[in-house]
Design a protein around this motif. Structure first.
Motif, PDB file in Angstrom:
ATOM      1  N   ARG A 288      43.654 -15.806   5.307  1.00 20.85           N
ATOM      2  CA  ARG A 288      42.397 -16.235   5.921  1.00 20.85           C
ATOM      3  C   ARG A 288      41.217 -15.510   5.290  1.00 20.85           C
ATOM      4  O   ARG A 288      40.170 -16.112   5.044  1.00 20.85           O
ATOM      5  N   ARG A 289      41.403 -14.221   5.013  1.00 22.19           N
ATOM      6  CA  ARG A 289      40.332 -13.475   4.352  1.00 22.19           C
ATOM      7  C   ARG A 289      40.010 -14.077   2.994  1.00 22.19           C
ATOM      8  O   ARG A 289      38.849 -14.158   2.603  1.00 22.19           O
TER       9      ARG A 289
ATOM     10  N   GLN B   1      36.947 -16.242   4.769  1.00 19.63           N
ATOM     11  CA  GLN B   1      35.894 -15.242   4.862  1.00 19.63           C
ATOM     12  C   GLN B   1      35.102 -15.109   3.568  1.00 19.63           C
ATOM     13  O   GLN B   1      33.873 -14.991   3.593  1.00 19.63           O
TER      14      GLN B   1
ATOM     15  N   PHE C 241      32.853 -18.254   3.229  1.00 20.18           N
ATOM     16  CA  PHE C 241      31.795 -18.277   4.229  1.00 20.18           C
ATOM     17  C   PHE C 241      30.758 -17.202   3.922  1.00 20.18           C
ATOM     18  O   PHE C 241      29.544 -17.433   3.999  1.00 20.18           O
ATOM     19  N   GLY C 242      31.229 -16.013   3.551  1.00 18.45           N
ATOM     20  CA  GLY C 242      30.302 -14.936   3.237  1.00 18.45           C
ATOM     21  C   GLY C 242      29.417 -15.282   2.049  1.00 18.45           C
ATOM     22  O   GLY C 242      28.204 -15.053   2.073  1.00 18.45           O
TER      23      GLY C 242
ATOM     24  N   ARG D  57      28.727 -10.507   5.930  1.00 17.36           N
ATOM     25  CA  ARG D  57      30.044 -10.039   6.395  1.00 17.36           C
ATOM     26  C   ARG D  57      30.076  -9.900   7.911  1.00 17.36           C
ATOM     27  O   ARG D  57      31.086 -10.200   8.553  1.00 17.36           O
TER      28      ARG D  57
ATOM     29  N   VAL E 246      30.222 -13.428   9.492  1.00 22.35           N
ATOM     30  CA  VAL E 246      31.572 -13.981   9.353  1.00 22.35           C
ATOM     31  C   VAL E 246      32.496 -13.402  10.417  1.00 22.35           C
ATOM     32  O   VAL E 246      33.246 -14.135  11.077  1.00 22.35           O
ATOM     33  N   ARG E 247      32.451 -12.095  10.594  1.00 26.14           N
ATOM     34  CA  ARG E 247      33.321 -11.473  11.604  1.00 26.14           C
ATOM     35  C   ARG E 247      32.969 -11.946  13.004  1.00 26.14           C
ATOM     36  O   ARG E 247      33.851 -12.184  13.838  1.00 26.14           O
TER      37      ARG E 247
ATOM     38  N   LEU F 214      34.351 -15.606  13.388  1.00 23.37           N
ATOM     39  CA  LEU F 214      35.805 -15.659  13.499  1.00 23.37           C
ATOM     40  C   LEU F 214      36.280 -15.070  14.834  1.00 23.37           C
ATOM     41  O   LEU F 214      37.231 -15.560  15.439  1.00 23.37           O
ATOM     42  N   THR F 215      35.605 -14.026  15.295  1.00 24.53           N
ATOM     43  CA  THR F 215      35.974 -13.435  16.582  1.00 24.53           C
ATOM     44  C   THR F 215      35.732 -14.420  17.727  1.00 24.53           C
ATOM     45  O   THR F 215      36.581 -14.591  18.608  1.00 24.53           O
TER      46      THR F 215
END
Length: 208
Positions: free
Chosen positions: A120-121, A125, A128-129, A148, A151-152, A155-156
């Motif tokens: 997924r990273r 990520q 998206f980043g 960053r 993105v977190r 996703l959270t």
């Protein structure tokens, strides 16, 4: 495509369907062999174990998602804001469909869960980043946006909210929740258009 390739494709498609519908732990190789009308011997000839099959299902699913996201990022004919909303909608939709499987992997298959997080990273990520960074450079997103962190955050929120148990508790569907989730994140990082100054008031007693 060879006969072996066709059989492997059929197995992967059916396994993904079963894992998404029932979760990982409830699906057995017996179930898949029966559904595919295939002997277990043939099934194990293509995949040595359920975990090996699960790993390939995760890899192919995220590769497909990554390709879809990349196509959105690269389509510069579409205005940045529209592409950003489409990107997040695609990502959120994938997570909504995968909620049962994700919960199952995290609880019962830690090795596959770790594999999923790594992929997924790489597939989500990073894209998206980079996309958000391009938006900042283009002036569509605020200059102080840290890609960053956004993105977190996204996703959270997706992981925590787009789950069957949470949606049931909130008495809302994923389709209803999505616009609100999208608004919380995107409306906060977009560059707001400047409002024209209000017209100056004329002193009292002045004729038009």
């Amino acid at each position: 495509m060879t006969e072996a390739d066709e059989a492997r494709t059929r197995i992967l498609e059916k396994a993904e369907q079963f894992f998404l519908t029932h979760g990982y732990s409830r699906v057995t190789m017996d179930d898949l062999a029966t559904e595919l009308r295939m002997s277990k011997k043939t099934l194990y000839r293509h995949f040595s174990s359920k975990e090996a099959l699960g790993e390939v299902v995760i890899e192919t699913g995220l590769a497909r998602l990554g390709a879809a996201l990349q196509a959105i990022v690269e389509d510069e004919r579409v205005e940045f804001g529209v592409r950003l909303e489409t990107f997040v909608r695609t990502l959120a939709g994938r997570y909504a469909r995968s909620a049962t499987l994700l919960r199952d992997l995290q609880r019962d298959a830690p090795t596959l869960w770790q594999k999923l997080m790594e992929l997924r990273r790489e597939s989500v990520q990073a894209r998206f980043g980079a996309f958000l960074a391009a938006g900042v450079k283009a002036g569509a997103l605020r200059a102080d946006v840290e890609p960053r962190l956004v993105v977190r955050m996204m996703l959270t929120l997706v992981d925590q909210l787009l789950r069957p148990d949470v949606l049931e508790e909130l008495e809302i569907t994923a389709e209803q929740l999505y616009p609100r989730l999208l608004g919380v994140i995107l409306d906060g990082i977009r560059v707001k258009p400047e409002r024209p100054p209000p017209p100056a008031r004329k002193p009292r007693g002045t004729r038009a």
